[in-house]
Design a protein around this motif. Sequence first.
Motif, PDB file in Angstrom:
ATOM      1  N   GLY A 303       0.813  -1.212   0.000  1.00 52.47           N
ATOM      2  CA  GLY A 303       0.000   0.000   0.000  1.00 52.47           C
ATOM      3  C   GLY A 303       0.846   1.263   0.000  1.00 52.47           C
ATOM      4  O   GLY A 303       0.585   2.202  -0.758  1.00 52.47           O
ATOM      5  N   LEU A 304       1.878   1.296   0.838  1.00 50.91           N
ATOM      6  CA  LEU A 304       2.746   2.478   0.876  1.00 50.91           C
ATOM      7  C   LEU A 304       3.477   2.666  -0.447  1.00 50.91           C
ATOM      8  O   LEU A 304       3.620   3.803  -0.932  1.00 50.91           O
ATOM      9  CB  LEU A 304       3.757   2.349   2.018  1.00 50.91           C
ATOM     10  N   ALA A 305       3.933   1.567  -1.059  1.00 53.54           N
ATOM     11  CA  ALA A 305       4.639   1.670  -2.343  1.00 53.54           C
ATOM     12  C   ALA A 305       3.711   2.206  -3.429  1.00 53.54           C
ATOM     13  O   ALA A 305       4.123   3.029  -4.261  1.00 53.54           O
ATOM     14  CB  ALA A 305       5.191   0.299  -2.739  1.00 53.54           C
ATOM     15  N   MET A 306       2.455   1.768  -3.426  1.00 52.25           N
ATOM     16  CA  MET A 306       1.492   2.240  -4.421  1.00 52.25           C
ATOM     17  C   MET A 306       1.207   3.732  -4.242  1.00 52.25           C
ATOM     18  O   MET A 306       1.094   4.485  -5.225  1.00 52.25           O
ATOM     19  CB  MET A 306       0.195   1.446  -4.340  1.00 52.25           C
ATOM     20  N   LEU A 307       1.078   4.171  -3.014  1.00 52.01           N
ATOM     21  CA  LEU A 307       0.783   5.583  -2.774  1.00 52.01           C
ATOM     22  C   LEU A 307       1.991   6.462  -3.091  1.00 52.01           C
ATOM     23  O   LEU A 307       1.852   7.574  -3.576  1.00 52.01           O
ATOM     24  CB  LEU A 307       0.311   5.762  -1.333  1.00 52.01           C
ATOM     25  N   LYS A 308       3.188   5.942  -2.857  1.00 51.61           N
ATOM     26  CA  LYS A 308       4.383   6.656  -3.278  1.00 51.61           C
ATOM     27  C   LYS A 308       4.399   6.767  -4.811  1.00 51.61           C
ATOM     28  O   LYS A 308       4.761   7.811  -5.358  1.00 51.61           O
ATOM     29  CB  LYS A 308       5.633   5.931  -2.781  1.00 51.61           C
TER      30      LYS A 308
END
Length: 313
Positions: A303-308
């Motif tokens: 999730g964090l990688a996608m939002l980055k």
Amino acid sequence: MSVEDCLPADLKGPATTVTRIAAGMSGAGVYRVEAAGQAFVLKVAGEAENDADWRHALHVQRLAADAGLAPRIVHVDEARRAVVTAFVADRSFVAFLRNPSTHEAALTQLGRTVRRIHALPLPADARRRDPREMLAQVWSGALAGFALPGFVGDAVQRVLAEEPPPSDRALVLGHNDLNPTNLIYDGESILILDWATAAPMDAYYDLAVLSVFLRLDEGTSLRLLSAYEGTPCTGLPRGFLYHRRLAAALAGAFQLYLARQMKHAGATGAETLDATPSLGEFYQRMMTGALKLGTADGQWAFGLAMLKESLAL
């Protein structure tokens, strides 16, 4: 009711084996069935899935299967809400795409496959799914009160504050979840799984989802769009660029919701945008086994990688 009760009579017998292989987000059970010297896939709807949604998904799945876009349907038990399809051995579309000798052929076939999906007739009672509204609902509801890094809110609010570019195209029957796990490549054709979220959509959304999950750069995305349109495109349209940011933000927010459901503790305060692995780095860690989807830490990192990624688009 046993799982075997969902099978047609000709697939039942002492030699039949049924092995659970997955569980869908809606609670559906997915099983591999070995019978009569052949392999099949049985999917039984979960209790959380209402009848109207299940029947809509089945109708779309039938349209797709008849068009050669989904595995052949072998049997439907409407009372038990179960569907048996032919098992298709997956030779990995991602490998097909990443192989330099087949990359362009794979990209062209992918664009043309999405075009065929969008040519399917819209069911008369189909309700539109607006991914922007879905993002707003996840953000204000499922993620409310969850400890998150500051850049997560920046990514979500950036998309929600952006006015969607106007479109002069009619809505199409979009799959709405064309991530690589729903693509099967049998060596000749690309088949699509899981039609539960298919609905009237902007055509760019399916293409944007593919661009994000497959990490297609600007030039590769342009060739995907050209294959879809059937004519060379000279630039990435504003609508595609907007939906790419939206697709990454929605996918990221949903993965964080899954992490929360799996009892992830949330942000510690040490997570920053610079310290967060990129989507490419996340995939590398998955390949080495350092991270695994289906775990709280894996969903959180995804999730964090996608939002980055959304912030970078």
